[in-house]
Design a protein around this motif. Structure first.
Motif, PDB file in Angstrom:
ATOM      1  N   GLY A  99     -15.405  32.236  -8.441  1.00  0.00           N
ATOM      2  CA  GLY A  99     -15.226  30.718  -8.219  1.00  0.00           C
ATOM      3  C   GLY A  99     -16.423  30.095  -8.465  1.00  0.00           C
ATOM      4  N   ASN A 100     -16.527  28.743  -8.056  1.00  0.00           N
ATOM      5  CA  ASN A 100     -17.627  28.064  -8.028  1.00  0.00           C
ATOM      6  C   ASN A 100     -18.337  28.346  -6.511  1.00  0.00           C
ATOM      7  OD1 ASN A 100     -17.394  26.707 -10.515  1.00  0.00           O
ATOM      8  ND2 ASN A 100     -16.083  25.309  -9.575  1.00  0.00           N
ATOM      9  N   ILE A 101     -19.592  28.409  -6.741  1.00  0.00           N
ATOM     10  CA  ILE A 101     -20.426  28.577  -5.471  1.00  0.00           C
ATOM     11  C   ILE A 101     -20.494  27.167  -5.002  1.00  0.00           C
ATOM     12  CG2 ILE A 101     -22.707  29.114  -4.245  1.00  0.00           C
ATOM     13  CD1 ILE A 101     -22.770  30.833  -6.594  1.00  0.00           C
ATOM     14  N   LYS A 102     -20.020  27.285  -3.593  1.00  0.00           N
ATOM     15  CA  LYS A 102     -20.094  25.885  -2.706  1.00  0.00           C
ATOM     16  C   LYS A 102     -20.976  25.629  -1.765  1.00  0.00           C
ATOM     17  CE  LYS A 102     -16.027  24.257  -4.501  1.00  0.00           C
ATOM     18  NZ  LYS A 102     -16.231  23.205  -5.304  1.00  0.00           N
ATOM     19  N   SER A 103     -21.760  26.943  -1.336  1.00  0.00           N
ATOM     20  CA  SER A 103     -22.902  27.026  -0.406  1.00  0.00           C
ATOM     21  C   SER A 103     -23.816  28.138  -0.736  1.00  0.00           C
ATOM     22  CB  SER A 103     -22.406  27.017   1.105  1.00  0.00           C
ATOM     23  OG  SER A 103     -23.470  26.851   2.013  1.00  0.00           O
ATOM     24  N   ALA A 104     -25.142  27.792  -0.544  1.00  0.00           N
ATOM     25  CA  ALA A 104     -26.126  28.915  -0.473  1.00  0.00           C
ATOM     26  C   ALA A 104     -27.208  28.372   0.437  1.00  0.00           C
ATOM     27  CB  ALA A 104     -26.911  28.996  -2.040  1.00  0.00           C
ATOM     28  N   ASP A 105     -27.856  29.532   0.999  1.00  0.00           N
ATOM     29  CA  ASP A 105     -28.837  29.456   2.048  1.00  0.00           C
ATOM     30  C   ASP A 105     -29.837  30.675   1.882  1.00  0.00           C
ATOM     31  OD1 ASP A 105     -30.482  28.147   3.749  1.00  0.00           O
ATOM     32  OD2 ASP A 105     -29.038  28.504   5.510  1.00  0.00           O
ATOM     33  N   ASP A 133     -15.574  28.991  -3.625  1.00  0.00           N
ATOM     34  CA  ASP A 133     -14.226  28.627  -3.286  1.00  0.00           C
ATOM     35  C   ASP A 133     -13.220  29.502  -3.751  1.00  0.00           C
ATOM     36  OD1 ASP A 133     -14.360  28.536  -6.101  1.00  0.00           O
ATOM     37  OD2 ASP A 133     -13.986  26.250  -6.405  1.00  0.00           O
ATOM     38  N   ASP A 134     -13.670  30.895  -3.939  1.00  0.00           N
ATOM     39  CA  ASP A 134     -12.582  31.893  -4.262  1.00  0.00           C
ATOM     40  C   ASP A 134     -12.688  32.584  -2.739  1.00  0.00           C
ATOM     41  OD1 ASP A 134     -14.881  33.361  -3.719  1.00  0.00           O
ATOM     42  OD2 ASP A 134     -14.940  34.374  -5.947  1.00  0.00           O
ATOM     43  N   ASN A 135     -13.020  31.996  -1.738  1.00  0.00           N
ATOM     44  CA  ASN A 135     -12.850  32.603  -0.476  1.00  0.00           C
ATOM     45  C   ASN A 135     -13.788  33.863  -0.108  1.00  0.00           C
ATOM     46  OD1 ASN A 135     -11.234  30.447   0.683  1.00  0.00           O
ATOM     47  ND2 ASN A 135      -9.377  31.517  -0.510  1.00  0.00           N
ATOM     48  N   THR A 136     -14.822  34.018  -0.819  1.00  0.00           N
ATOM     49  CA  THR A 136     -15.795  35.164  -0.596  1.00  0.00           C
ATOM     50  C   THR A 136     -17.126  34.563  -0.175  1.00  0.00           C
ATOM     51  OG1 THR A 136     -16.454  35.186  -3.028  1.00  0.00           O
ATOM     52  CG2 THR A 136     -14.304  36.511  -2.129  1.00  0.00           C
TER      53      THR A 136
END
Length: 60
Positions: free
Chosen positions: A17-23, A36-39
């Motif tokens: 899915g789409n990446i919602k957060s990165a750090d 958003d694919d819960n991974t």
């Protein structure tokens, strides 16, 4: 990952899915992403400084 000029400097594949957060980790050697694919994935990278140097014309 792209620089501000639109040039791709790295590619990370694995999420469905789409990446919602990165750090980045404080030492710049790990990148954590959540989708958003819960991974969530923790990536070992060359280093934030190397990626920025490779992709950012201002640092060259």
């Amino acid at each position: 990952m792209w620089n501000l000029s639109g040039q791709q400097v790295a590619e990370f594949t694995g999420h469905q899915g789409n990446i919602k957060s990165a750090d980045f980790s404080p030492n710049g050697e790990l990148l954590a992403t959540a989708s958003d694919d819960n991974t969530a994935i923790v990536w070992r990278i060359r280093g934030l400084d190397e990626l920025l140097h490779e992709g950012c014309d201002r640092l060259k």
